[in-house]
Design a protein around this motif. Structure first.
Motif, short mmCIF file in Angstrom:
data_model
loop_
_atom_site.label_atom_id
_atom_site.label_comp_id
_atom_site.label_asym_id
_atom_site.label_seq_id
_atom_site.Cartn_x
_atom_site.Cartn_y
_atom_site.Cartn_z
N MET A 52 3.30 6.20 -0.66
CA MET A 52 2.12 6.59 0.11
C MET A 52 1.72 5.49 1.10
SD MET A 52 1.33 9.64 -0.82
CE MET A 52 -0.35 9.83 -0.27
N LEU A 53 1.85 4.22 0.66
CA LEU A 53 1.56 3.11 1.58
C LEU A 53 2.52 3.08 2.75
CD1 LEU A 53 0.72 0.21 -0.94
CD2 LEU A 53 -0.88 1.46 0.53
N GLU A 54 3.81 3.33 2.47
CA GLU A 54 4.81 3.34 3.54
C GLU A 54 4.53 4.45 4.55
OE1 GLU A 54 7.33 1.42 4.34
OE2 GLU A 54 7.15 0.01 2.67
N LEU A 55 4.04 5.59 4.06
CA LEU A 55 3.83 6.74 4.95
C LEU A 55 2.52 6.67 5.71
CD1 LEU A 55 5.14 9.64 2.65
CD2 LEU A 55 6.30 8.62 4.62
N PHE A 56 1.46 6.16 5.05
CA PHE A 56 0.14 6.31 5.65
C PHE A 56 -0.58 4.99 5.93
CE2 PHE A 56 0.86 10.14 3.02
CZ PHE A 56 0.85 11.09 4.02
N ALA A 57 -0.15 3.90 5.32
CA ALA A 57 -0.85 2.62 5.54
C ALA A 57 -0.22 1.85 6.68
CB ALA A 57 -0.81 1.79 4.25
N SER A 58 -0.87 0.77 7.06
CA SER A 58 -0.34 -0.07 8.14
C SER A 58 0.91 -0.78 7.65
CB SER A 58 -1.39 -1.09 8.56
OG SER A 58 -1.67 -1.99 7.49
N GLN A 59 1.74 -1.23 8.61
CA GLN A 59 2.99 -1.91 8.26
C GLN A 59 2.70 -3.22 7.52
OE1 GLN A 59 5.44 -2.97 11.60
NE2 GLN A 59 7.29 -2.97 10.39
N ARG A 60 1.63 -3.90 7.92
CA ARG A 60 1.29 -5.17 7.27
C ARG A 60 0.93 -4.95 5.81
NH1 ARG A 60 -3.70 -9.17 9.10
NH2 ARG A 60 -3.30 -10.79 7.53
N LEU A 61 0.12 -3.94 5.54
CA LEU A 61 -0.29 -3.66 4.16
C LEU A 61 0.89 -3.19 3.31
CD1 LEU A 61 -2.49 -3.37 2.03
CD2 LEU A 61 -2.95 -1.06 2.90
N SER A 62 1.75 -2.35 3.89
CA SER A 62 2.89 -1.83 3.13
C SER A 62 3.88 -2.93 2.76
CB SER A 62 3.59 -0.74 3.93
OG SER A 62 4.15 -1.27 5.13
N ARG A 63 3.91 -4.03 3.54
CA ARG A 63 4.83 -5.12 3.23
C ARG A 63 4.22 -6.12 2.26
NH1 ARG A 63 8.24 -6.68 8.72
NH2 ARG A 63 9.18 -4.61 9.01
#
Length: 319
Positions: A29-40
């Motif tokens: 869900m983070l990869e699809l909807f969150a920012s790239q910084r947060l997903s990493r």
């Protein structure tokens, strides 16, 4: 030992798999909807959190399964996060050679073989039947014991039908799981634990007779034992009342030190042991009497005096 308990292992695998599903769903869900910084950054935080849980759980007795599950999840998330990093992907590509692959297989195979072999040996040991002895309770007709109140206590000897090798194997199987015990005398089929205490080891006395002996010879339970007191093991049963299972004599009872009891284990040896370091069931309680020593009067069935026993220090050991 890891993997020795299959139900616990299966529960650990189930919880780990469910946790992996939840983590994978959250990170997807983070990869699809969150920012790239947060997903990493989220996987790094999760790996650190799981690593802390694994280390703390490893230090807590009985929490090994939690440590194992947290460590496995941390590794899984770490590997998944590494694939999202260009530098890590290049390093993995360089390491992905036959040498490293087969080296990893060798290491994993050695670790798995060690624990699987340990489990197989444990299973074989548990499947082997415990040693069984063939012995007979032979009543004594010509001699009887008498309490201070004049009550007659019947006596017996053990008759061993098993071989000496079978007897020694049975003794070894009982001794191997107990620590801090000292064998004081070799096996003797003349008496059991009660007979060793109350007849000086000449005859056996049955469990149900011990309550009568304690009453007739004016024994009283005491909280703090002294050297020479009786150590009586009593197993409580709400349906059938208390049952006496074993008896011995307190040999060491010093302040701030473990109580040591000397007792005979059925038809086998006499041991000096801690209160709990013996194979009989029940709670140990201590009894004391004003009489000199613990021996009953032995007489012939016709009423004539049988033998005089001299026992040092008020104990139940024939000298």
């Amino acid at each position: 030992m890891p993997w020795a308990d299959f139900p616990a292992m299966n529960l650990t695998l189930l919880v780990t798999a469910l946790a992996a599903v939840l983590l994978a769903g959250a990170l997807l869900m983070l990869e699809l909807f969150a920012s790239q910084r947060l997903s990493r950054k989220a996987p790094v935080f999760i790996v650190l959190l799981l690593a802390v849980v694994a280390v703390v759980s490893a230090c807590v007795p009985g929490a090994g399964s939690v440590a194992l599950a947290a460590g496995a999840l941390a590794l899984l998330v770490g590997v998944a996060w590494a694939t999202n990093n260009e530098a890590c992907r290049r390093l993995i590509t360089r390491l992905y050679t036959p040498k490293f692959v087969w080296g990893g297989v060798l290491l994993a195979g050695m670790i798995a073989s060690r624990y699987l072999a340990a489990h197989v040996l444990l299973s074989l040991d548990q499947q082997s039947p415990p040693p069984v002895l063939d012995l007979e309770d032979v009543p004594i007709r010509r001699t009887q014991a008498v309490t201070d109140s004049g009550k007659v206590v019947t006596l017996f000897h053990f008759k061993m039908h098993s071989s000496a090798a079978e007897i020694e194997q049975f003794i070894a199987s009982n001794e191997k799981d107990l620590t801090q015990i000292i064998r004081m005398a070799e096996p003797n089929s003349a008496s059991n634990c009660h007979g060793w205490v109350f007849t000086g080891g000449q005859y056996g006395i049955r469990d149900p007779d011990i309550s009568r002996i304690l009453i007739d010879n004016a024994y009283a339970e005491v909280a703090a034992p002294l050297e020479g007191d009786l150590a009586i093991y009593i197993q409580g049963d709400s349906n059938h009342g208390d049952k006496i299972t074993h008896s011995g004599i307190v040999r060491i009872a010093e302040q701030h030190a473990p109580v040591l009891v000397e007792s005979k284990w059925g038809p086998f040896g006499v041991y000096l042991h801690g209160v709990a370091q013996q194979p009989f069931a029940g709670e140990c309680k201590y009894f004391r009497s004003a009489r000199s020593g613990h021996l009953l009067t032995l007489q012939s069935a016709a009423g004539e005096s049988d033998v005089a026993l001299e026992v040092a220090n008020g104990g139940g050991r024939v000298r």
